[in-house]
Design a protein around this motif. Sequence first.
Motif, PDB file in Angstrom:
ATOM      1  N   GLN A   1     -72.808  36.337  55.006  1.00  0.00           N
ATOM      2  CA  GLN A   1     -71.998  36.618  53.812  1.00  0.00           C
ATOM      3  C   GLN A   1     -72.608  36.007  52.558  1.00  0.00           C
ATOM      4  OE1 GLN A   1     -67.845  36.766  53.306  1.00  0.00           O
ATOM      5  NE2 GLN A   1     -67.380  36.811  55.488  1.00  0.00           N
ATOM      6  N   ILE A   2     -73.189  34.817  52.705  1.00  0.00           N
ATOM      7  CA  ILE A   2     -73.844  34.169  51.567  1.00  0.00           C
ATOM      8  C   ILE A   2     -75.068  34.970  51.144  1.00  0.00           C
ATOM      9  CG2 ILE A   2     -75.029  32.066  50.809  1.00  0.00           C
ATOM     10  CD1 ILE A   2     -71.951  31.777  51.210  1.00  0.00           C
ATOM     11  N   PHE A   3     -75.863  35.416  52.100  1.00  0.00           N
ATOM     12  CA  PHE A   3     -77.077  36.170  51.773  1.00  0.00           C
ATOM     13  C   PHE A   3     -76.756  37.531  51.161  1.00  0.00           C
ATOM     14  CE2 PHE A   3     -78.831  33.618  55.506  1.00  0.00           C
ATOM     15  CZ  PHE A   3     -79.361  32.643  54.679  1.00  0.00           C
ATOM     16  N   GLN A   4     -75.624  38.098  51.505  1.00  0.00           N
ATOM     17  CA  GLN A   4     -75.245  39.412  50.987  1.00  0.00           C
ATOM     18  C   GLN A   4     -74.653  39.353  49.585  1.00  0.00           C
ATOM     19  OE1 GLN A   4     -72.643  40.992  54.014  1.00  0.00           O
ATOM     20  NE2 GLN A   4     -74.255  40.892  55.568  1.00  0.00           N
ATOM     21  N   SER A   5     -74.287  38.176  49.127  1.00  0.00           N
ATOM     22  CA  SER A   5     -73.592  38.049  47.844  1.00  0.00           C
ATOM     23  C   SER A   5     -74.538  38.195  46.656  1.00  0.00           C
ATOM     24  CB  SER A   5     -72.894  36.689  47.759  1.00  0.00           C
ATOM     25  OG  SER A   5     -72.412  36.470  46.439  1.00  0.00           O
ATOM     26  N   GLU A   6     -74.291  39.194  45.832  1.00  0.00           N
ATOM     27  CA  GLU A   6     -75.096  39.388  44.621  1.00  0.00           C
ATOM     28  C   GLU A   6     -74.696  38.389  43.539  1.00  0.00           C
ATOM     29  OE1 GLU A   6     -75.103  43.473  43.450  1.00  0.00           O
ATOM     30  OE2 GLU A   6     -75.822  44.155  45.406  1.00  0.00           O
ATOM     31  N   PHE A   7     -73.545  37.773  43.679  1.00  0.00           N
ATOM     32  CA  PHE A   7     -73.150  36.695  42.765  1.00  0.00           C
ATOM     33  C   PHE A   7     -73.980  35.444  43.032  1.00  0.00           C
ATOM     34  CE2 PHE A   7     -70.671  32.847  41.920  1.00  0.00           C
ATOM     35  CZ  PHE A   7     -70.315  33.043  40.592  1.00  0.00           C
TER      36      PHE A   7
ATOM     37  N   PHE B   1     -76.929  35.313  44.959  1.00  0.00           N
ATOM     38  CA  PHE B   1     -78.346  35.666  44.835  1.00  0.00           C
ATOM     39  C   PHE B   1     -78.472  37.062  44.242  1.00  0.00           C
ATOM     40  CE2 PHE B   1     -78.084  33.126  48.845  1.00  0.00           C
ATOM     41  CZ  PHE B   1     -78.814  32.012  48.442  1.00  0.00           C
ATOM     42  N   THR B   2     -78.927  37.164  43.000  1.00  0.00           N
ATOM     43  CA  THR B   2     -79.258  38.490  42.476  1.00  0.00           C
ATOM     44  C   THR B   2     -80.422  39.051  43.284  1.00  0.00           C
ATOM     45  OG1 THR B   2     -80.901  37.663  40.894  1.00  0.00           O
ATOM     46  CG2 THR B   2     -78.589  37.732  40.148  1.00  0.00           C
ATOM     47  N   ALA B   3     -80.682  40.331  43.138  1.00  0.00           N
ATOM     48  CA  ALA B   3     -81.790  40.951  43.867  1.00  0.00           C
ATOM     49  C   ALA B   3     -83.105  40.240  43.563  1.00  0.00           C
ATOM     50  CB  ALA B   3     -81.885  42.433  43.505  1.00  0.00           C
ATOM     51  N   GLN B   4     -83.287  39.888  42.296  1.00  0.00           N
ATOM     52  CA  GLN B   4     -84.523  39.208  41.886  1.00  0.00           C
ATOM     53  C   GLN B   4     -84.602  37.812  42.497  1.00  0.00           C
ATOM     54  OE1 GLN B   4     -84.943  38.977  37.629  1.00  0.00           O
ATOM     55  NE2 GLN B   4     -87.032  38.182  37.710  1.00  0.00           N
ATOM     56  N   GLU B   5     -83.479  37.092  42.489  1.00  0.00           N
ATOM     57  CA  GLU B   5     -83.454  35.740  43.055  1.00  0.00           C
ATOM     58  C   GLU B   5     -83.695  35.769  44.563  1.00  0.00           C
ATOM     59  OE1 GLU B   5     -80.323  33.865  39.782  1.00  0.00           O
ATOM     60  OE2 GLU B   5     -79.592  34.693  41.681  1.00  0.00           O
ATOM     61  N   ALA B   6     -83.046  36.716  45.241  1.00  0.00           N
ATOM     62  CA  ALA B   6     -83.227  36.831  46.686  1.00  0.00           C
ATOM     63  C   ALA B   6     -84.689  37.105  47.025  1.00  0.00           C
ATOM     64  CB  ALA B   6     -82.334  37.942  47.246  1.00  0.00           C
ATOM     65  N   LYS B   7     -85.296  38.007  46.282  1.00  0.00           N
ATOM     66  CA  LYS B   7     -86.708  38.329  46.532  1.00  0.00           C
ATOM     67  C   LYS B   7     -87.593  37.106  46.312  1.00  0.00           C
ATOM     68  CE  LYS B   7     -90.341  41.620  45.283  1.00  0.00           C
ATOM     69  NZ  LYS B   7     -90.732  42.766  44.423  1.00  0.00           N
ATOM     70  N   ALA B   8     -87.347  36.379  45.234  1.00  0.00           N
ATOM     71  CA  ALA B   8     -88.160  35.202  44.928  1.00  0.00           C
ATOM     72  C   ALA B   8     -88.018  34.131  46.008  1.00  0.00           C
ATOM     73  CB  ALA B   8     -87.763  34.638  43.559  1.00  0.00           C
TER      74      ALA B   8
ATOM     75  N   LYS C   1     -83.601  38.318  52.610  1.00  0.00           N
ATOM     76  CA  LYS C   1     -83.224  39.729  52.731  1.00  0.00           C
ATOM     77  C   LYS C   1     -81.717  39.811  52.954  1.00  0.00           C
ATOM     78  CE  LYS C   1     -87.628  41.578  54.456  1.00  0.00           C
ATOM     79  NZ  LYS C   1     -88.444  40.399  54.161  1.00  0.00           N
ATOM     80  N   ARG C   2     -81.097  40.864  52.429  1.00  0.00           N
ATOM     81  CA  ARG C   2     -79.636  40.997  52.535  1.00  0.00           C
ATOM     82  C   ARG C   2     -79.171  41.048  53.988  1.00  0.00           C
ATOM     83  NH1 ARG C   2     -78.116  39.110  47.742  1.00  0.00           N
ATOM     84  NH2 ARG C   2     -78.759  40.432  45.989  1.00  0.00           N
ATOM     85  N   ARG C   3     -80.025  41.498  54.900  1.00  0.00           N
ATOM     86  CA  ARG C   3     -79.637  41.615  56.305  1.00  0.00           C
ATOM     87  C   ARG C   3     -79.768  40.299  57.059  1.00  0.00           C
ATOM     88  NH1 ARG C   3     -84.348  41.306  58.821  1.00  0.00           N
ATOM     89  NH2 ARG C   3     -86.228  42.132  57.849  1.00  0.00           N
ATOM     90  N   PHE C   4     -80.223  39.243  56.387  1.00  0.00           N
ATOM     91  CA  PHE C   4     -80.406  37.951  57.058  1.00  0.00           C
ATOM     92  C   PHE C   4     -79.090  37.439  57.641  1.00  0.00           C
ATOM     93  CE2 PHE C   4     -84.406  35.670  55.170  1.00  0.00           C
ATOM     94  CZ  PHE C   4     -85.207  36.633  55.741  1.00  0.00           C
TER      95      PHE C   4
END
Length: 223
Positions: A145-151, A153-160, A164-167
């Motif tokens: 749930q934490i990894f899926q949250s765009e609040f 981790f934005t897409a850019q932050e997650a990538k950096a 991955k959202r499926r983590f």
Amino acid sequence: MQAQIKRMNEVAAIVFLTPTPLLSYEKLVLKSLGSNTYRGFHRKNNSCLGASHTFRDILTKNKDYLIQALNNLTSEIELNKLASELCSELIIELGKNIKASQLQSFNKVRKPVDIVFEHFIAMGDDFAPARKTATQWLFLPLDSQIFQSEFIFTAQEAKALGIKRRFTYKDIETAQHYADIQNFLKEKAANIGLNHRIYFDLVWNKRFESNGTNLFLTNPSRK
């Protein structure tokens, strides 16, 4: 976003700093970790005791030590060291009947320990000193749930950060990756005006929308 941050700080001030009701150490040992967490540890021999017994046994055995240690922390470094010590003990005991492949990921054991420490400090009747001093250092339990949250981790932050959202929680395999994420979260919380990193946990199940007066009561399934 600012309205959500304001609400999160308000709810967090209640559930992390002035919670009611408080719970005993023994009840938190029994209730802090759900069956879904324990199911993630596959047994070598199904006729022998599983992960839930090991976690509860070690937490019970270390009661006096953990109460004293958590209430007397003076830094995030000390909290991390304490968590690492407990993880090491758990891995040794879990290894007696949990498959070795289940214990190789750093966060597989660290996430349950982070949850337990969060619950002890936020709800335990033995942890009033720690609530005042150590809430600021608590590590955010990292799960799907934490990894899926765009609040969080934005897409850019997650990538950096190599997320991955499926983590799920087991996908943070090294101590360094874990530390990089926790350091980022501390910095992001400060930058957006969230009082402490652990307050991001109120995004889980949208607990910041709740009127619950402790962490368990903010979770709809607990009511």
